[in-house]
Scaffold this active site. Structure first.
Site, PDB file in Angstrom:
ATOM      1  N   ARG A  57      46.335  78.506  74.505  1.00 31.16           N
ATOM      2  CA  ARG A  57      46.207  77.073  74.249  1.00 31.16           C
ATOM      3  C   ARG A  57      45.727  76.771  72.828  1.00 31.16           C
ATOM      4  O   ARG A  57      44.770  76.023  72.618  1.00 31.16           O
ATOM      5  CB  ARG A  57      45.312  76.417  75.298  1.00 31.16           C
ATOM      6  CG  ARG A  57      45.936  76.449  76.700  1.00 31.16           C
ATOM      7  CD  ARG A  57      45.107  75.728  77.741  1.00 31.16           C
ATOM      8  NE  ARG A  57      45.743  75.853  79.063  1.00 31.16           N
ATOM      9  CZ  ARG A  57      45.193  75.428  80.199  1.00 31.16           C
ATOM     10  NH1 ARG A  57      43.999  74.838  80.179  1.00 31.16           N
ATOM     11  NH2 ARG A  57      45.809  75.584  81.348  1.00 31.16           N
TER      12      ARG A  57
ATOM     13  N   ASP B 201      39.351  71.185  91.759  1.00 33.77           N
ATOM     14  CA  ASP B 201      39.466  72.265  90.776  1.00 33.77           C
ATOM     15  C   ASP B 201      40.762  72.064  89.992  1.00 33.77           C
ATOM     16  O   ASP B 201      41.773  72.697  90.257  1.00 33.77           O
ATOM     17  CB  ASP B 201      39.454  73.622  91.485  1.00 33.77           C
ATOM     18  CG  ASP B 201      39.462  74.781  90.505  1.00 33.77           C
ATOM     19  OD1 ASP B 201      38.596  74.804  89.621  1.00 33.77           O
ATOM     20  OD2 ASP B 201      40.337  75.668  90.625  1.00 33.77           O
ATOM     21  N   ILE B 202      40.697  71.155  89.032  1.00 36.74           N
ATOM     22  CA  ILE B 202      41.867  70.783  88.225  1.00 36.74           C
ATOM     23  C   ILE B 202      41.570  71.193  86.788  1.00 36.74           C
ATOM     24  O   ILE B 202      40.734  70.590  86.125  1.00 36.74           O
ATOM     25  CB  ILE B 202      42.144  69.271  88.339  1.00 36.74           C
ATOM     26  CG1 ILE B 202      42.454  68.909  89.795  1.00 36.74           C
ATOM     27  CG2 ILE B 202      43.285  68.864  87.416  1.00 36.74           C
ATOM     28  CD1 ILE B 202      42.516  67.418  90.071  1.00 36.74           C
ATOM     29  N   GLU B 203      42.223  72.250  86.327  1.00 34.71           N
ATOM     30  CA  GLU B 203      41.889  72.842  85.032  1.00 34.71           C
ATOM     31  C   GLU B 203      43.058  72.760  84.052  1.00 34.71           C
ATOM     32  O   GLU B 203      43.246  73.635  83.218  1.00 34.71           O
ATOM     33  CB  GLU B 203      41.434  74.288  85.236  1.00 34.71           C
ATOM     34  CG  GLU B 203      40.257  74.415  86.190  1.00 34.71           C
ATOM     35  CD  GLU B 203      39.797  75.852  86.388  1.00 34.71           C
ATOM     36  OE1 GLU B 203      39.916  76.647  85.435  1.00 34.71           O
ATOM     37  OE2 GLU B 203      39.330  76.189  87.495  1.00 34.71           O
ATOM     38  N   GLN B 204      43.828  71.690  84.147  1.00 29.46           N
ATOM     39  CA  GLN B 204      45.041  71.561  83.346  1.00 29.46           C
ATOM     40  C   GLN B 204      44.743  70.923  81.987  1.00 29.46           C
ATOM     41  O   GLN B 204      43.811  70.122  81.862  1.00 29.46           O
ATOM     42  CB  GLN B 204      46.063  70.720  84.114  1.00 29.46           C
ATOM     43  CG  GLN B 204      46.475  71.348  85.441  1.00 29.46           C
ATOM     44  CD  GLN B 204      46.962  70.322  86.441  1.00 29.46           C
ATOM     45  OE1 GLN B 204      47.651  69.388  86.099  1.00 29.46           O
ATOM     46  NE2 GLN B 204      46.587  70.502  87.707  1.00 29.46           N
TER      47      GLN B 204
END
Length: 369
Positions: free
Chosen positions: A266, A130-133
């Site tokens: 963002r 779960d890498i949402e960068q």
């Protein structure tokens, strides 16, 4: 000397810490009454039902008849591991790491080794990444993320036969929230992608008004775009929300258009950060007593309602229920996707109240196309 049971309990508590400290245990004690329940799950189901567990003991009241994977986003619970395995469901780790740290191959190897060891000592069946960068195409992080997924999958498959490695992606591959990943390569490198078809208002580029958390047409367009990248539909699991957003309206028009405070995210001038996430459990306790009752937006194919708080401010709540979820889940079958899941399994009302039990059962049933 500590009794055997006490020693086992302490070992289970300390194992994750020891692994994090780089201490590799040569053995672990199975916490299940039946030692066979500590064996990894190896079968591949025809249809995936993927559940995120974030805490509490509500997991005992899940509808386990179709669950195939439970991703642990809470403290390790050996009782849950044993129970999941008794139902033939995989029990997998959460994998989250700063991708800037993963540009160094040695750091990747160390992180992957740590996670594999942790999974082994907790008798788990894989990892959900779960890498949402934010990552820009062609950057060192772009290539490091792809390598991390490939190397993690290789290590888990090698060290834990039958294990599962999955990766969470936004609802569309179009650089949502500046997540410009190599989606095709990542999909090829792991077992499947969990598509988070929610928070679809995280970047609002048009009119700053409240809208559905997972609008129907936008959701399905996202899957078409993944498939147009030559990603096999069987590599995609549809994620649906068991929560909604409560927005305070600057103004509510007669046609139920709720103007929002601008909350940039963002690069986008407006976002769902203007609202507050609220569970389906809380929504069901509020909707019938709201000023509008349940309303339906036929364009977004989503329910919503309006209410006033104690200070007199007008709110609009957008959410998903069995009707809106079933419409989207029908695409899982027609589009040939691998399965379905939700964020998260603990957002329903698992109390003994008859109406709550009926609502909860309907939400679980809506997951099946």
């Amino acid at each position: 000397m500590l009794p055997h049971g006490t020693f086992t309990a302490w070992l289970l508590l300390l194992s994750p810490l020891l692994v994090l400290l780089g201490v590799t245990l040569s053995w672990a004690v199975c916490p299940c009454a039946d030692p066979a329940l500590c064996d990894p799950i190896k079968h591949i189901p025809d249809f995936e039902v993927f559940v995120f567990h974030v805490g509490r003991k509500s997991w005992k009241l899940y509808d386990w008849s179709n669950i195939t994977t439970v991703a642990l986003f809470a403290q390790y619970d050996p009782e849950l591991m044993c129970f999941a395995h008794s139902k033939g469901a995989r029990f997998v780790l959460k994998g989250d790491v700063r991708i800037t740290d993963m540009v160094d191959p040695d750091n990747r190897t160390a992180w992957i080794t740590e996670k594999v060891n942790l999974a082994k000592h907790q008798f788990m069946d894989g990892i959900n990444l779960d890498i949402e960068q934010p990552i820009f195409k062609g950057s060192p992080q772009y290539y490091a993320l792809t390598a991390l997924v490939m190397e993690t999958t290789d290590a888990f498959h090698r060290e834990i036969p039958g294990s599962q490695v999955t990766f969470d992606v936004a609802w569309s591959p179009d650089c949502v929230d500046l997540r410009c990943y190599n989606y095709s390569a990542i999909a090829s490198s792991c077992d499947f992608l969990f598509v988070m078809s929610y928070d679809e208002q995280s970047q609002i580029w048009t009119e700053c008004v409240a809208g559905a958390n997972a609008p129907y047409n936008q959701t399905l367009e996202g899957y078409d775009k993944f498939i147009n990248l030559d990603i096999d539909p069987k590599k995609l699991v549809m994620g649906v929300p068991w929560y909604g957003y409560d927005y305070t309206c600057l103004e509510l028009s007669q046609d139920n258009k709720c103007a929002l405070f601008k909350r940039p995210f963002r690069g986008a001038p407006c976002s769902d950060a203007a609202g507050v996430q609220v569970s389906y459990r809380a929504i069901m306790k509020q909707v019938n007593g709201s000023s509008s009752g349940r309303l339906w937006d036929d364009q977004q194919k989503s329910p919503f309602y309006n209410y006033k708080d104690k200070s007199g401010s007008v709110h609009q709540v957008w959410y998903d229920d069995p009707e809106s979820i079933s419409l989207k889940v029908a695409y899982v079958k027609t589009g040939g996707l691998r399965g379905v899941g939700m964020w998260n399994g603990d957002l329903l009302d698992y109390s003994s109240d008859p109406s709550a039990q009926e609502q909860t059962a309907a939400m679980w049933k809506a997951l099946l196309p």
